[in-house]
Design a protein around this motif. Structure first.
Motif, PDB file in Angstrom:
ATOM      1  N   ALA A   5     -69.823  -6.140  20.211  1.00  0.00           N
ATOM      2  CA  ALA A   5     -69.835  -6.249  18.083  1.00  0.00           C
ATOM      3  C   ALA A   5     -69.362  -4.890  18.102  1.00  0.00           C
ATOM      4  CB  ALA A   5     -71.384  -6.388  18.103  1.00  0.00           C
ATOM      5  N   ILE A   6     -68.663  -4.161  17.691  1.00  0.00           N
ATOM      6  CA  ILE A   6     -67.804  -3.342  17.718  1.00  0.00           C
ATOM      7  C   ILE A   6     -67.952  -2.522  15.645  1.00  0.00           C
ATOM      8  CG2 ILE A   6     -65.729  -2.076  16.593  1.00  0.00           C
ATOM      9  CD1 ILE A   6     -64.979  -3.198  20.005  1.00  0.00           C
ATOM     10  N   SER A   7     -67.857  -1.813  15.307  1.00  0.00           N
ATOM     11  CA  SER A   7     -68.081  -1.667  13.654  1.00  0.00           C
ATOM     12  C   SER A   7     -67.085  -0.246  12.880  1.00  0.00           C
ATOM     13  CB  SER A   7     -69.340  -1.017  13.380  1.00  0.00           C
ATOM     14  OG  SER A   7     -70.160   0.269  13.615  1.00  0.00           O
ATOM     15  N   GLY A   8     -65.990  -0.894  12.073  1.00  0.00           N
ATOM     16  CA  GLY A   8     -64.832   0.194  11.724  1.00  0.00           C
ATOM     17  C   GLY A   8     -64.908   0.386  10.582  1.00  0.00           C
ATOM     18  N   SER A   9     -64.111   1.360   9.410  1.00  0.00           N
ATOM     19  CA  SER A   9     -64.503   1.489   8.624  1.00  0.00           C
ATOM     20  C   SER A   9     -62.702   1.623   7.995  1.00  0.00           C
ATOM     21  CB  SER A   9     -65.001   3.178   8.253  1.00  0.00           C
ATOM     22  OG  SER A   9     -63.854   4.076   9.069  1.00  0.00           O
ATOM     23  N   LEU A  10     -62.777   0.876   7.159  1.00  0.00           N
ATOM     24  CA  LEU A  10     -61.571   0.733   6.107  1.00  0.00           C
ATOM     25  C   LEU A  10     -60.609   1.835   5.925  1.00  0.00           C
ATOM     26  CD1 LEU A  10     -62.110  -1.439   3.213  1.00  0.00           C
ATOM     27  CD2 LEU A  10     -60.655  -1.900   5.044  1.00  0.00           C
ATOM     28  N   ARG A  11     -59.168   1.595   5.754  1.00  0.00           N
ATOM     29  CA  ARG A  11     -58.453   3.097   5.722  1.00  0.00           C
ATOM     30  C   ARG A  11     -58.004   2.711   4.569  1.00  0.00           C
ATOM     31  NH1 ARG A  11     -53.802   2.337  10.645  1.00  0.00           N
ATOM     32  NH2 ARG A  11     -53.407   4.134   9.716  1.00  0.00           N
ATOM     33  N   GLU A  12     -58.004   4.035   3.979  1.00  0.00           N
ATOM     34  CA  GLU A  12     -57.173   4.137   2.764  1.00  0.00           C
ATOM     35  C   GLU A  12     -55.420   4.299   2.893  1.00  0.00           C
ATOM     36  OE1 GLU A  12     -59.677   6.053   3.265  1.00  0.00           O
ATOM     37  OE2 GLU A  12     -61.535   4.174   2.520  1.00  0.00           O
ATOM     38  N   ASN A  13     -55.536   4.807   3.585  1.00  0.00           N
ATOM     39  CA  ASN A  13     -54.293   5.072   3.464  1.00  0.00           C
ATOM     40  C   ASN A  13     -53.219   4.843   4.731  1.00  0.00           C
ATOM     41  OD1 ASN A  13     -54.415   6.982   0.843  1.00  0.00           O
ATOM     42  ND2 ASN A  13     -55.184   8.892   1.944  1.00  0.00           N
ATOM     43  N   VAL A  14     -52.551   4.007   4.761  1.00  0.00           N
ATOM     44  CA  VAL A  14     -52.119   3.403   6.042  1.00  0.00           C
ATOM     45  C   VAL A  14     -50.342   4.824   6.238  1.00  0.00           C
ATOM     46  CG1 VAL A  14     -50.743   1.803   6.833  1.00  0.00           C
ATOM     47  CG2 VAL A  14     -52.763   1.572   6.010  1.00  0.00           C
ATOM     48  N   GLY A  15     -50.342   5.154   7.623  1.00  0.00           N
ATOM     49  CA  GLY A  15     -49.184   5.984   7.482  1.00  0.00           C
ATOM     50  C   GLY A  15     -49.326   6.861   8.761  1.00  0.00           C
ATOM     51  N   LYS A  16     -48.313   7.314   9.629  1.00  0.00           N
ATOM     52  CA  LYS A  16     -48.668   8.761  10.465  1.00  0.00           C
ATOM     53  C   LYS A  16     -48.939   9.287  10.013  1.00  0.00           C
ATOM     54  CE  LYS A  16     -44.061   9.279  12.540  1.00  0.00           C
ATOM     55  NZ  LYS A  16     -42.881   9.623  13.105  1.00  0.00           N
ATOM     56  N   ARG A  17     -48.939  10.155   8.620  1.00  0.00           N
ATOM     57  CA  ARG A  17     -49.887  11.339   8.914  1.00  0.00           C
ATOM     58  C   ARG A  17     -51.443  10.834   9.510  1.00  0.00           C
ATOM     59  NH1 ARG A  17     -48.599  14.841   4.228  1.00  0.00           N
ATOM     60  NH2 ARG A  17     -46.658  15.461   5.626  1.00  0.00           N
ATOM     61  N   ASP A  18     -52.018   9.781   8.477  1.00  0.00           N
ATOM     62  CA  ASP A  18     -53.442   9.678   7.659  1.00  0.00           C
ATOM     63  C   ASP A  18     -53.235   8.794   9.859  1.00  0.00           C
ATOM     64  OD1 ASP A  18     -55.585   8.659   6.939  1.00  0.00           O
ATOM     65  OD2 ASP A  18     -55.486   6.097   7.223  1.00  0.00           O
ATOM     66  N   ALA A  19     -52.809   8.577  10.508  1.00  0.00           N
ATOM     67  CA  ALA A  19     -53.198   8.095  11.627  1.00  0.00           C
ATOM     68  C   ALA A  19     -53.184   9.490  12.211  1.00  0.00           C
ATOM     69  CB  ALA A  19     -51.852   7.190  12.005  1.00  0.00           C
ATOM     70  N   LYS A  20     -52.832  10.582  12.746  1.00  0.00           N
ATOM     71  CA  LYS A  20     -52.882  11.123  13.417  1.00  0.00           C
ATOM     72  C   LYS A  20     -54.082  11.973  12.929  1.00  0.00           C
ATOM     73  CE  LYS A  20     -49.735  14.624  14.637  1.00  0.00           C
ATOM     74  NZ  LYS A  20     -48.170  15.499  14.434  1.00  0.00           N
ATOM     75  N   GLU A  21     -54.264  12.096  11.827  1.00  0.00           N
ATOM     76  CA  GLU A  21     -55.395  12.918  11.259  1.00  0.00           C
ATOM     77  C   GLU A  21     -57.058  12.397  12.143  1.00  0.00           C
ATOM     78  OE1 GLU A  21     -57.619  13.466   7.571  1.00  0.00           O
ATOM     79  OE2 GLU A  21     -55.841  13.689   7.330  1.00  0.00           O
ATOM     80  N   LEU A  22     -56.498  10.836  11.748  1.00  0.00           N
ATOM     81  CA  LEU A  22     -57.880   9.323  12.712  1.00  0.00           C
ATOM     82  C   LEU A  22     -58.181  10.303  13.783  1.00  0.00           C
ATOM     83  CD1 LEU A  22     -57.542   6.605  10.719  1.00  0.00           C
ATOM     84  CD2 LEU A  22     -59.071   7.654  10.149  1.00  0.00           C
ATOM     85  N   ARG A  23     -56.656  10.366  14.740  1.00  0.00           N
ATOM     86  CA  ARG A  23     -57.415  10.636  16.514  1.00  0.00           C
ATOM     87  C   ARG A  23     -57.984  11.925  16.836  1.00  0.00           C
ATOM     88  NH1 ARG A  23     -51.929   8.404  16.174  1.00  0.00           N
ATOM     89  NH2 ARG A  23     -51.480   6.627  16.142  1.00  0.00           N
ATOM     90  N   TYR A  24     -57.766  12.660  15.410  1.00  0.00           N
ATOM     91  CA  TYR A  24     -58.122  14.386  15.728  1.00  0.00           C
ATOM     92  C   TYR A  24     -59.763  13.948  15.322  1.00  0.00           C
ATOM     93  CZ  TYR A  24     -53.909  16.916  15.637  1.00  0.00           C
ATOM     94  OH  TYR A  24     -52.392  17.359  16.759  1.00  0.00           O
ATOM     95  N   GLN A  25     -60.251  13.129  14.646  1.00  0.00           N
ATOM     96  CA  GLN A  25     -61.275  12.476  14.607  1.00  0.00           C
ATOM     97  C   GLN A  25     -61.785  11.812  15.466  1.00  0.00           C
ATOM     98  OE1 GLN A  25     -61.544  11.404  11.124  1.00  0.00           O
ATOM     99  NE2 GLN A  25     -60.871  12.595   9.347  1.00  0.00           N
ATOM    100  N   GLY A  26     -61.314  11.437  16.621  1.00  0.00           N
ATOM    101  CA  GLY A  26     -62.070  10.722  17.689  1.00  0.00           C
ATOM    102  C   GLY A  26     -62.123   9.256  17.178  1.00  0.00           C
ATOM    103  N   LEU A  27     -61.486   9.112  16.582  1.00  0.00           N
ATOM    104  CA  LEU A  27     -60.579   7.116  15.878  1.00  0.00           C
ATOM    105  C   LEU A  27     -59.726   7.187  16.101  1.00  0.00           C
ATOM    106  CD1 LEU A  27     -63.041   7.796  12.425  1.00  0.00           C
ATOM    107  CD2 LEU A  27     -63.862   6.908  13.958  1.00  0.00           C
ATOM    108  N   VAL A  28     -59.566   5.681  16.131  1.00  0.00           N
ATOM    109  CA  VAL A  28     -58.431   4.915  16.865  1.00  0.00           C
ATOM    110  C   VAL A  28     -57.947   3.973  15.787  1.00  0.00           C
ATOM    111  CG1 VAL A  28     -57.499   3.457  18.521  1.00  0.00           C
ATOM    112  CG2 VAL A  28     -58.699   4.769  19.311  1.00  0.00           C
ATOM    113  N   PRO A  29     -56.773   4.842  14.954  1.00  0.00           N
ATOM    114  CA  PRO A  29     -56.332   3.005  14.041  1.00  0.00           C
ATOM    115  C   PRO A  29     -55.910   1.576  14.422  1.00  0.00           C
ATOM    116  CG  PRO A  29     -55.058   4.869  14.057  1.00  0.00           C
ATOM    117  CD  PRO A  29     -56.149   5.440  15.593  1.00  0.00           C
ATOM    118  N   ALA A  30     -56.557   0.728  14.081  1.00  0.00           N
ATOM    119  CA  ALA A  30     -56.824  -0.604  14.240  1.00  0.00           C
ATOM    120  C   ALA A  30     -56.583  -1.886  13.365  1.00  0.00           C
ATOM    121  CB  ALA A  30     -57.988  -1.099  15.132  1.00  0.00           C
ATOM    122  N   VAL A  31     -55.874  -3.153  13.761  1.00  0.00           N
ATOM    123  CA  VAL A  31     -55.269  -4.478  12.755  1.00  0.00           C
ATOM    124  C   VAL A  31     -55.826  -5.064  13.320  1.00  0.00           C
ATOM    125  CG1 VAL A  31     -52.873  -4.853  11.052  1.00  0.00           C
ATOM    126  CG2 VAL A  31     -52.937  -2.372  12.006  1.00  0.00           C
TER     127      VAL A  31
END
Length: 193
Positions: A5-31
């Protein structure tokens, strides 16, 4: 098949800048795709470690907001230098649609060819298997009890009910070859005659 089981949070913005910010927070963008709609979300890199860095295949129960879905990993992208996970794609499973997954091969038994000095060579460590989600196995067991020196097990010789192996039928899974020591022993035996 095992499930994690894995839980995630919805992404409001989809794009390069948002994905980079997520990676700095220790998160991985997923689809998550394959269902009625695509869901873009972020998941903790630590939660994915148990799923990514293992030879075992898992079904993943993903919870994003109020939606829960069973899925498999379809694709994972890594940074070329740091090997850090930068993006992951999940395929939502439908109980009535067959899905293709690479399942690990597990060798069982002891080969008589190895006992007399042959060398065991495993050519395929995973097999592509197509089946309904309920019919998938944790691993494909291949018996090597009858493997003599010079013999092999091919994909066409492996049969399981309700699943189809999509690898080429003539591919060799495992074989026992003549080792250098066995070859020398045979040459010395022939010279002594």
């Amino acid at each position: 098949m095992k499930s994690i089981a894995i839980s995630g949070s919805l992404r409001e913005n989809v794009g390069k800048r948002d994905a980079k910010e997520l990676r700095y927070q220790g998160l991985v963008p997923a689809v998550l795709y394959g269902g009625a709609t695509q869901t873009h979300f972020a998941v903790s890199a630590a939660d994915l470690r148990a799923v990514i860095y293992t030879p075992v295949v898992h079904f993943i129960d993903i919870t994003v907001g109020d939606k829960t879905a069973q899925a498999i990993i379809k694709d994972a992208q890594f940074h070329p230098l740091t090997e850090q996970l930068i993006h992951i794609d999940f395929l939502e499973l439908d109980e009535n649609k067959p899905v293709t997954i690479e399942i690990p091969v597990k060798l069982t038994g002891t080969s008589p060819g190895v006992k007399v000095g042959g060398k065991l060579v495993q050519k395929l460590r995973k097999l592509r298997v197509k089946a309904l989600p309920k019919d998938h196995l944790d691993n494909i067991e291949v018996s090597i009890e009858a493997l003599e020196v010079g013999k092999s097990v091919r994909v066409s010789e492996i049969n399981y009910p309700n699943i189809t192996i999509t690898n080429a039928q003539e591919d060799t899974v495992v074989s026992v070859t003549t080792s250098r020591a066995l070859r020398q022993a045979e040459q010395e035996a022939s010279k002594g005659k």
